[in-house]
Design a protein around this motif. Structure first.
Motif, PDB file in Angstrom:
ATOM      1  N   LEU A  21       0.479  -2.169   3.582  1.00  0.00           N
ATOM      2  CA  LEU A  21      -0.041  -3.243   3.413  1.00  0.00           C
ATOM      3  C   LEU A  21       0.302  -3.017   5.788  1.00  0.00           C
ATOM      4  O   LEU A  21       1.484  -3.003   5.861  1.00  0.00           O
ATOM      5  N   ASP A  22      -1.178  -2.718   6.075  1.00  0.00           N
ATOM      6  CA  ASP A  22      -1.289  -2.651   7.701  1.00  0.00           C
ATOM      7  C   ASP A  22      -1.239  -4.212   8.336  1.00  0.00           C
ATOM      8  O   ASP A  22      -0.850  -5.370   7.680  1.00  0.00           O
ATOM      9  N   PRO A  70      -0.393  -5.802  -0.943  1.00  0.00           N
ATOM     10  CA  PRO A  70      -0.520  -4.379  -0.325  1.00  0.00           C
ATOM     11  C   PRO A  70      -1.620  -3.558  -1.061  1.00  0.00           C
ATOM     12  O   PRO A  70      -2.109  -4.482  -2.172  1.00  0.00           O
ATOM     13  N   ASN A  71      -2.331  -2.553  -0.275  1.00  0.00           N
ATOM     14  CA  ASN A  71      -3.751  -2.163  -0.719  1.00  0.00           C
ATOM     15  C   ASN A  71      -3.517  -0.692  -1.094  1.00  0.00           C
ATOM     16  O   ASN A  71      -3.130   0.003   0.398  1.00  0.00           O
ATOM     17  N   ARG A  72      -3.455  -0.486  -2.368  1.00  0.00           N
ATOM     18  CA  ARG A  72      -3.303   1.439  -2.346  1.00  0.00           C
ATOM     19  C   ARG A  72      -4.855   1.799  -2.227  1.00  0.00           C
ATOM     20  O   ARG A  72      -5.468   1.908  -3.534  1.00  0.00           O
ATOM     21  N   ILE A  73      -4.341   2.724  -0.958  1.00  0.00           N
ATOM     22  CA  ILE A  73      -5.264   3.635  -0.904  1.00  0.00           C
ATOM     23  C   ILE A  73      -4.217   4.830  -1.194  1.00  0.00           C
ATOM     24  O   ILE A  73      -3.884   5.312  -0.734  1.00  0.00           O
ATOM     25  N   GLU A 103      -1.811   8.344  -3.561  1.00  0.00           N
ATOM     26  CA  GLU A 103      -2.070   6.685  -3.310  1.00  0.00           C
ATOM     27  C   GLU A 103      -1.159   5.984  -2.863  1.00  0.00           C
ATOM     28  O   GLU A 103       0.357   6.252  -3.687  1.00  0.00           O
ATOM     29  N   ARG A 116       6.489  -1.771  -1.596  1.00  0.00           N
ATOM     30  CA  ARG A 116       5.358  -1.754  -0.791  1.00  0.00           C
ATOM     31  C   ARG A 116       5.918  -0.841   0.638  1.00  0.00           C
ATOM     32  O   ARG A 116       6.424  -0.936   0.852  1.00  0.00           O
ATOM     33  N   THR A 143      -4.092  -6.495   8.319  1.00  0.00           N
ATOM     34  CA  THR A 143      -3.801  -7.299   7.153  1.00  0.00           C
ATOM     35  C   THR A 143      -3.061  -8.950   7.309  1.00  0.00           C
ATOM     36  O   THR A 143      -3.284  -9.776   6.893  1.00  0.00           O
ATOM     37  N   PRO A 151       0.418   2.182  -1.475  1.00  0.00           N
ATOM     38  CA  PRO A 151       0.986   0.503  -1.569  1.00  0.00           C
ATOM     39  C   PRO A 151       0.799  -0.010   0.143  1.00  0.00           C
ATOM     40  O   PRO A 151       1.734  -0.026   0.434  1.00  0.00           O
ATOM     41  N   VAL A 204      -2.586 -12.402   4.671  1.00  0.00           N
ATOM     42  CA  VAL A 204      -2.718 -11.454   3.474  1.00  0.00           C
ATOM     43  C   VAL A 204      -1.194 -10.790   3.396  1.00  0.00           C
ATOM     44  O   VAL A 204      -1.148  -9.857   3.741  1.00  0.00           O
ATOM     45  N   GLN A 225      -8.004   8.109   2.305  1.00  0.00           N
ATOM     46  CA  GLN A 225      -8.427   7.022   2.715  1.00  0.00           C
ATOM     47  C   GLN A 225      -8.079   5.943   4.204  1.00  0.00           C
ATOM     48  O   GLN A 225      -8.709   5.804   5.079  1.00  0.00           O
TER      49      GLN A 225
END
Length: 494
Positions: A242-243, A254-257, A238, A295, A246, A240, A251, A261
């Motif tokens: 931040l595309d 960051p989204n931790r994926i 996973e 990030r 987004t 962090p 926003v 995914q």
């Protein structure tokens, strides 16, 4: 006097403890954009580089070294002479030059400047009636300013100091292909100096005119980009992320994926490029940055270079400068080798996929670290003040010194000599050790806390009787008595 836990204390520490000095040469007033590393700073840098090299060898990468000066045609082919420019406002009255995008961002912090054209930036400056900060003259048209540093070699041959290490690695492709015995991808890295004639270098070592780069390249085929075995090993990791879409929604968290995914949801397109993101993040995490300060931020289509298929910045959140890029991860497609093939009349097409009759120009995936930026952000993120102690909680494996050795008193010959013997024992075992007998024991502890030394060993009167020493831990100040014969084992275990 109470020690303030603020950025001024931190900046003072950098100079006092020999991490960063400058601008250099200080005795002549200094030249902007040039800094020196003192003993502590250079030791930290070397330890970071050693860790990177060790890790990359484990991932199957080899190291190369290339010249720092190359002929004009190289930089014409790479596009640097045409495109390696900054937009500048040049004051018509006092000749002051201002980097347009950076100046506008400082003056208009709530406005997005990234991706604006020259005309759009000029219009912003006009509508907000921005003036030269030195002489108050209204700003006018934006000019192009090339960052390349030009020189002359031999009998007048025009050449340039490299503005990056990456291009010099690309030029080795035919040799690398032969050396790799046509096994793909070809995985290499290069560390070295690069030079850019920055308009207004600032922010200490974050923006210099002479700086270090540590750039990692994969030469890979199109088929392998989508069927990359090493991705399968790490696709559950996973990160962090931040595309750019987004970010468009304002926003910035960051989204931790997982990489898997990210591929499934089209945040990332290519498994091989996802592997590069993982590798950049993995190397960074080995240095001891707090997770919440890291990030990976994707470039928007407007921000990306014209040839890039994808680009992300690995950033660290700092108190002094906000989010700072320490690494750029780029999908450069086949642009570089295609250009150099055209200008050099070389054929870089090779068979890289399952169909050996199909020849292609290799794609280049790049992970580009800035070691100077790593050092600043690492020091700042590990700096703290606790109970009137200034501490650098640096990861022990990269601390300038792993151990410091003190005689409790320096005027007792037997204690002093035993301390020297322990110090020599550590050095002979290739453990970085610093010997200090100056000042009170408390002050010596404080000096080592400020240098980030994980362990301090004190030799006292009891040591003469029972061959034990006191080992003090930097972060907890816990002290433990250990036999001299067991010091090495204790340090290696902890």
């Amino acid at each position: 006097m109470k020690i303030a836990d603020n950025i001024e204390t931190f900046n003072s520490l950098l100079r006092r403890r020999g991490f960063i000095w400058g601008p250099s040469p200080e005795i002549y007033g200094g030249l902007a954009g040039f800094y020196s590393y003192g003993p502590a700073g250079k030791a930290l840098k070397n330890n970071i580089l050693s860790k990177f090299r060790l890790e990359l060898r484990a991932f199957g990468f080899s190291e190369v070294e290339c010249p720092q000066i190359l002929p004009e045609i190289v930089w014409e082919a790479s596009g640097h002479l045409e495109r390696f420019i900054d937009p500048v406002f040049r004051c018509q009255e006092c000749e002051t030059m201002l980097r347009a995008d950076k100046f506008l961002q400082e003056q208009l912090p709530n406005t997005t400047i990234e991706g604006l054209t020259f005309e759009e930036m000029e219009a912003l400056a006009l509508s907000h009636k921005l003036r030269c900060p030195k002489c108050d003259t209204p700003l006018g048209k934006i000019e192009e300013y090339n960052l390349m540093l030009k020189t002359s070699v031999g009998n007048g041959t025009t050449a340039y100091l490299r503005p990056e290490t990456a291009t010099t690695t690309y030029l080795l492709f035919n040799r690398l292909n032969q050396d790799a015995r046509r096994q793909y991808p070809i995985k290499v890295f290069q560390y070295g100096k690069a030079y850019r004639n920055e308009i207004s270098p600032r922010q200490l070592v974050l923006r210099m005119r002479a700086f270090d780069q540590f750039e990692i390249q994969l030469f890979i085929g199109k088929e392998q980009e989508y069927n990359y075995e090493e991705y399968d090993e790490f696709n559950q990791e996973e990160l962090p992320l931040l595309d750019w879409q987004t970010q468009e929604k304002n926003v910035l968290v960051p989204n931790r994926i997982s990489l898997k995914q990210a591929i499934k949801t089209n945040v990332l397109k290519k498994p091989a490029f996802a592997y590069c993101l993982f590798l950049g993040y993995y190397l960074t995490s080995k240095l001891g940055f707090p997770d919440e300060l890291i990030r990976l931020r994707q470039h928007s289509p407007q921000e990306m270079a014209h040839y890039a298929d994808d680009a992300w910045d690995l950033e660290i959140n700092t108190k002094q400068f906000g989010w700072v890029e320490i690494c750029g991860i780029h999908d450069r497609t086949d642009y570089d080798l295609k250009r150099h093939g055209q200008f050099s009349k070389q054929n870089f097409k090779i068979a890289m996929g399952t169909d050996q009759k199909l020849k292609e120009i290799p794609q280049i995936l790049e992970i580009a670290f800035g070691p100077d930026r790593i050092i600043y952000t690492l020091l700042e993120s590990n700096f703290c003040v606790e109970d009137e102690r200034i501490i650098l909680k640096i990861e022990p494996s990269i601390a300038p010194n792993l151990v410091a050795v003190f005689p409790l008193v320096k005027n007792k010959e037997k204690i002093f000599n035993l301390a020297k013997k322990v110090h020599r024992l550590l050095l002979d075992s290739r453990i970085s050790s610093f010997f200090d007998s100056a000042g009170s024991i408390g002050k010596r502890y404080r000096r080592q806390d400020e240098l980030g030394t994980p362990y301090c060993i004190t030799i006292d009167y009891d040591s003469l009787d029972d061959n034990t020493v006191t080992i003090r831990h930097r972060d907890t100040m816990e002290q433990k008595r250990v036999l001299i014969s067991e010091i090495l084992e204790y340090i290696n275990k902890n």
